[in-house]
Scaffold this motif. Structure first.
Motif, mmCIF file in Angstrom:
data_model
loop_
_atom_site.group_PDB
_atom_site.id
_atom_site.type_symbol
_atom_site.label_atom_id
_atom_site.label_comp_id
_atom_site.label_asym_id
_atom_site.label_seq_id
_atom_site.Cartn_x
_atom_site.Cartn_y
_atom_site.Cartn_z
ATOM 1 N N SER A 220 0.846 -1.212 0.000
ATOM 2 C CA SER A 220 0.000 0.000 0.000
ATOM 3 C C SER A 220 0.869 1.244 0.000
ATOM 4 N N ALA A 221 1.994 1.199 0.746
ATOM 5 C CA ALA A 221 2.878 2.366 0.799
ATOM 6 C C ALA A 221 3.498 2.658 -0.570
ATOM 7 N N ARG A 222 3.511 1.666 -1.451
ATOM 8 C CA ARG A 222 4.077 1.872 -2.797
ATOM 9 C C ARG A 222 2.991 2.039 -3.856
ATOM 10 N N GLY A 223 1.783 2.316 -3.396
ATOM 11 C CA GLY A 223 0.707 2.647 -4.342
ATOM 12 C C GLY A 223 0.020 1.447 -4.966
ATOM 13 N N VAL A 224 0.299 0.247 -4.473
ATOM 14 C CA VAL A 224 -0.386 -0.937 -5.017
ATOM 15 C C VAL A 224 -1.847 -0.901 -4.561
ATOM 16 N N LYS A 225 -2.750 -1.110 -5.518
ATOM 17 C CA LYS A 225 -4.184 -1.133 -5.154
ATOM 18 C C LYS A 225 -4.553 -2.560 -4.779
ATOM 19 N N ILE A 226 -5.076 -2.715 -3.564
ATOM 20 C CA ILE A 226 -5.460 -4.062 -3.115
ATOM 21 C C ILE A 226 -6.978 -4.103 -2.971
ATOM 22 N N HIS A 227 -7.616 -4.975 -3.764
ATOM 23 C CA HIS A 227 -9.075 -5.117 -3.681
ATOM 24 C C HIS A 227 -9.396 -6.438 -3.000
ATOM 25 N N LEU A 228 -9.824 -6.353 -1.733
ATOM 26 C CA LEU A 228 -10.236 -7.571 -1.025
ATOM 27 C C LEU A 228 -11.701 -7.860 -1.364
ATOM 28 N N ASN A 229 -12.172 -9.026 -0.973
ATOM 29 C CA ASN A 229 -13.575 -9.423 -1.246
ATOM 30 C C ASN A 229 -13.918 -9.276 -2.727
ATOM 31 N N THR A 230 -12.950 -9.453 -3.594
ATOM 32 C CA THR A 230 -13.191 -9.254 -5.021
ATOM 33 C C THR A 230 -12.783 -10.502 -5.793
ATOM 34 N N ARG A 231 -13.788 -11.260 -6.156
ATOM 35 C CA ARG A 231 -13.508 -12.495 -6.905
ATOM 36 C C ARG A 231 -13.503 -12.169 -8.398
ATOM 37 N N VAL A 232 -12.380 -12.388 -9.029
ATOM 38 C CA VAL A 232 -12.291 -12.124 -10.470
ATOM 39 C C VAL A 232 -13.110 -13.196 -11.200
ATOM 40 N N GLN A 233 -14.009 -12.727 -12.074
ATOM 41 C CA GLN A 233 -14.929 -13.677 -12.719
ATOM 42 C C GLN A 233 -14.644 -13.849 -14.199
ATOM 43 N N ALA A 234 -14.048 -12.825 -14.828
ATOM 44 C CA ALA A 234 -13.903 -12.911 -16.290
ATOM 45 C C ALA A 234 -12.565 -12.346 -16.732
ATOM 46 N N LEU A 235 -11.906 -13.104 -17.575
ATOM 47 C CA LEU A 235 -10.612 -12.692 -18.122
ATOM 48 C C LEU A 235 -10.715 -12.838 -19.636
ATOM 49 N N THR A 236 -10.542 -11.714 -20.340
ATOM 50 C CA THR A 236 -10.646 -11.772 -21.807
ATOM 51 C C THR A 236 -9.531 -10.933 -22.412
ATOM 52 N N GLN A 237 -9.247 -11.182 -23.698
ATOM 53 C CA GLN A 237 -8.241 -10.353 -24.368
ATOM 54 C C GLN A 237 -8.884 -9.039 -24.796
ATOM 55 N N CYS A 238 -8.093 -7.954 -24.767
ATOM 56 C CA CYS A 238 -8.609 -6.654 -25.174
ATOM 57 C C CYS A 238 -7.459 -5.906 -25.854
ATOM 58 N N PRO A 239 -7.702 -4.763 -26.489
ATOM 59 C CA PRO A 239 -6.629 -4.097 -27.231
ATOM 60 C C PRO A 239 -5.395 -3.800 -26.373
ATOM 61 N N ALA A 240 -5.575 -3.430 -25.102
ATOM 62 C CA ALA A 240 -4.409 -3.109 -24.261
ATOM 63 C C ALA A 240 -3.628 -4.367 -23.886
ATOM 64 N N GLY A 241 -4.291 -5.504 -23.892
ATOM 65 C CA GLY A 241 -3.671 -6.761 -23.458
ATOM 66 C C GLY A 241 -4.761 -7.672 -22.901
ATOM 67 N N TRP A 242 -5.128 -7.396 -21.621
ATOM 68 C CA TRP A 242 -6.093 -8.265 -20.959
ATOM 69 C C TRP A 242 -7.124 -7.436 -20.196
ATOM 70 N N SER A 243 -8.346 -7.918 -20.224
ATOM 71 C CA SER A 243 -9.400 -7.272 -19.450
ATOM 72 C C SER A 243 -9.757 -8.193 -18.286
ATOM 73 N N VAL A 244 -9.661 -7.635 -17.077
ATOM 74 C CA VAL A 244 -9.995 -8.392 -15.865
ATOM 75 C C VAL A 244 -11.291 -7.795 -15.326
ATOM 76 N N ASP A 245 -12.370 -8.519 -15.483
ATOM 77 C CA ASP A 245 -13.709 -8.011 -15.103
ATOM 78 C C ASP A 245 -13.924 -6.596 -15.637
ATOM 79 N N GLY A 246 -13.502 -6.361 -16.875
ATOM 80 C CA GLY A 246 -13.758 -5.072 -17.523
ATOM 81 C C GLY A 246 -12.657 -4.033 -17.346
ATOM 82 N N GLN A 247 -11.649 -4.283 -16.506
ATOM 83 C CA GLN A 247 -10.535 -3.314 -16.346
ATOM 84 C C GLN A 247 -9.359 -3.765 -17.216
ATOM 85 N N ALA A 248 -8.741 -2.814 -17.913
ATOM 86 C CA ALA A 248 -7.665 -3.184 -18.847
ATOM 87 C C ALA A 248 -6.292 -3.194 -18.166
#
Ligand SMILES: Cc1cc2nc3c(=O)[nH]c(=O)nc-3n(C[C@H](O)[C@H](O)[C@H](O)COP(=O)(O)OP(=O)(O)OC[C@H]3O[C@@H](n4cnc5c(N)ncnc54)[C@H](O)[C@@H]3O)c2cc1C
Length: 425
Positions: A220-248
């Motif tokens: 956290s002190a180095r700016g890493v975003k930690i999302h607890l209680n967050t189950r990743v449900q979908a992983l797909t390819q997208c123009p940037a590389g990969w989309s994780v539940d809609g985030q590139a």
């Protein structure tokens, strides 16, 4: 230049190792963890301020686990505060077992075996001769060999008092089913990674205080975003590389369990997913007993296991700086006991504890835990999925192809390795 984005799915020891390394490499890291807490299978139960904390299972490390120790140091853990470190010692309830003196691991192994007079001289020499053969063959063997076959030529006392307890402790798989090649690799690293590599390191802190909490603070002190209680449900390819539940993200490291990784990759990498999904798992049970005023003869005691006595090791948590009068009895390779159920396993362990130790007050069952998918079954010839899944998509986890069984060290190495594969920024 903006840092490249990497998503890490899973916050066990593999995911935390990957997050620390990726952050050190300059990546912008986002960590998704489906549970309320980080730590995965090596975590404490309950909140830090809710009284004495139990772990989901007693964990031990050895001195050769360099990657794990360097991760702990990287996030600021003082190893002297974190562990009781002692030379390999198999203490039994009523007698001292094999104990290696301090010093360079190989020399201390030879000295310890020769000095262990509870075994007849012929048994000691047979072990040294067999170990020399393993050394001459560079600790390599046929991939389909199991540990029972590997050690079949050793005297029964050596197999029962050394090989079988070490095998079940390190591989969580009974000797007649466990991979001899992986067992030899752990032995090689314990005996040849320098002074103290065979030492046992017993955590003196609750597992979450050992890594998950200091790592979360460091990240956290180095700016890493930690999302607890967050189950990743979908992983797909997208123009940037990969989309994780809609985030590139440009890069993704899957540090979740093999079963979850298989589900997420089922469509994008079916061959990899079917290999990950095919891994079989072995359970571990932990029976916590309470007995005020009692102590075991050592912080860690090896036990004689039998059809009616399930536990192979007992830990005196008072001697490990936790709660005096609290004891953890560990049942590895616990498939049969899981079938019998928590109540029956707890009761059998209680009877074993009563029979094998002297107690100040009669012990009582405090809690019985079963981790049904504790470790993958480390069987001969096992094909484990590789770290590279697709360009920009990596796997980390104790199950990923590597020399180690399902251990903290295997997980941390896999996490470091996945992050080291990220393209330089
Ligand atoms: C009772 C017990 C005793 C053990 N004893 C020892 C020991 O003495 N020594 C030793 O070295 N090892 C031991 N082990 C093994 C060790 O705990 C594991 O090898 C190690 O913790 C595995 O770490 P990992 O990060 O690979 O996986 P995990 O710890 O399983 O981490 C995976 C994480 O991913 C998360 N996740 C899963 N799916 C998703 C998703 N879709 N989205 C977001 N997050 C997700 C999970 O919640 C979990 O936190 C033991 C294990 C158990 C259970």
């Amino acid at each position: 230049m903006t840092a490249k984005r990497v998503a890490i799915v899973g916050g066990g020891w593999a995911g935390l190792a990957a997050a620390v390394k990726a952050s050190q490499l300059g990546y912008q890291v986002t960590l998704f963890e489906m549970a309320q807490h980080l730590g995965g299978r090596a975590r404490s139960l309950g909140a830090p301020d809710a009284g004495p904390r139990l772990d989901n299972g007693q964990h031990i490390l050895i001195g050769a686990y360099q990657a794990s120790l360097s991760l702990l140091e990287a996030v600021g853990v003082d190893l002297k505060q974190g562990f009781l470190r002692q030379p390999l010692r198999l203490r039994y309830p009523r007698h001292e077992g094999l104990c290696l003196p301090p010093g360079p691991a190989l020399i201390s192994f030879v000295r310890g075996i020769l000095a262990y007079r509870a075994w007849p001289l012929a048994a000691r020499l047979s072990l040294l001769l067999t170990a020399t053969g393993w050394l001459l063959r560079r600790f390599e063997c046929a991939p389909m060999l199991n540990v029972a076959a590997l050690s079949a030529g050793l005297p029964a006392i050596v197999r029962q008092e050394l090989i079988e307890p070490l095998c079940v402790a390190a591989l969580n798989t009974p000797a007649d089913q466990a991979s001899a090649q992986v067992f030899l690799r752990v032995l090689r690293d314990a005996l040849f990674s320098g002074r103290g590599s065979a030492d046992l390191l017993l955590p003196k802190l609750p597992l979450s205080a050992l890594l998950a909490e200091p790592a979360a603070t460091w990240l956290s002190a180095r700016g890493v975003k930690i999302h607890l209680n967050t189950r990743v449900q979908a992983l797909t390819q997208c123009p940037a590389g990969w989309s994780v539940d809609g985030q590139a993200f440009e890069q993704v490291i899957l540090a979740c369990t093999s079963a979850q990784a298989a589900i997420l990759c089922a469509e994008i990498a079916p061959a990899w997913a079917s290999q990950a999904g095919a891994l079989q798992y072995q359970p571990i049970m932990t029976v916590y007993l309470r007995s005020a005023g009692s102590q075991l003869p050592a912080a860690m005691v090896a036990l004689q296991e039998s059809a009616e006595a399930p536990a192979q090791f007992a830990f005196d948590l008072g001697q490990l700086g936790h709660d005096p009068g609290l004891f953890a009895f560990v049942i590895s390779g616990a498939a049969n006991w899981v079938e019998r159920g928590l109540a029956a396993s707890g009761e059998a362990t209680l009877q074993q504890a009563l029979a094998q130790f002297t107690w100040h007050n009669p012990p009582q069952i405090h809690r019985v835990l079963a981790e049904k998918r504790a470790t993958f079954a480390c069987i001969p010839g096992l094909q484990r999925p590789p770290t590279s899944i697709k360009p920009g998509l990596w796997a980390a986890g104790d199950y990923v192809d590597g020399p180690y069984p399902a251990t903290l060290e295997g997980a941390v190495r896999a996490g470091f390795n996945a992050a080291a594969n990220l393209p330089p920024i």
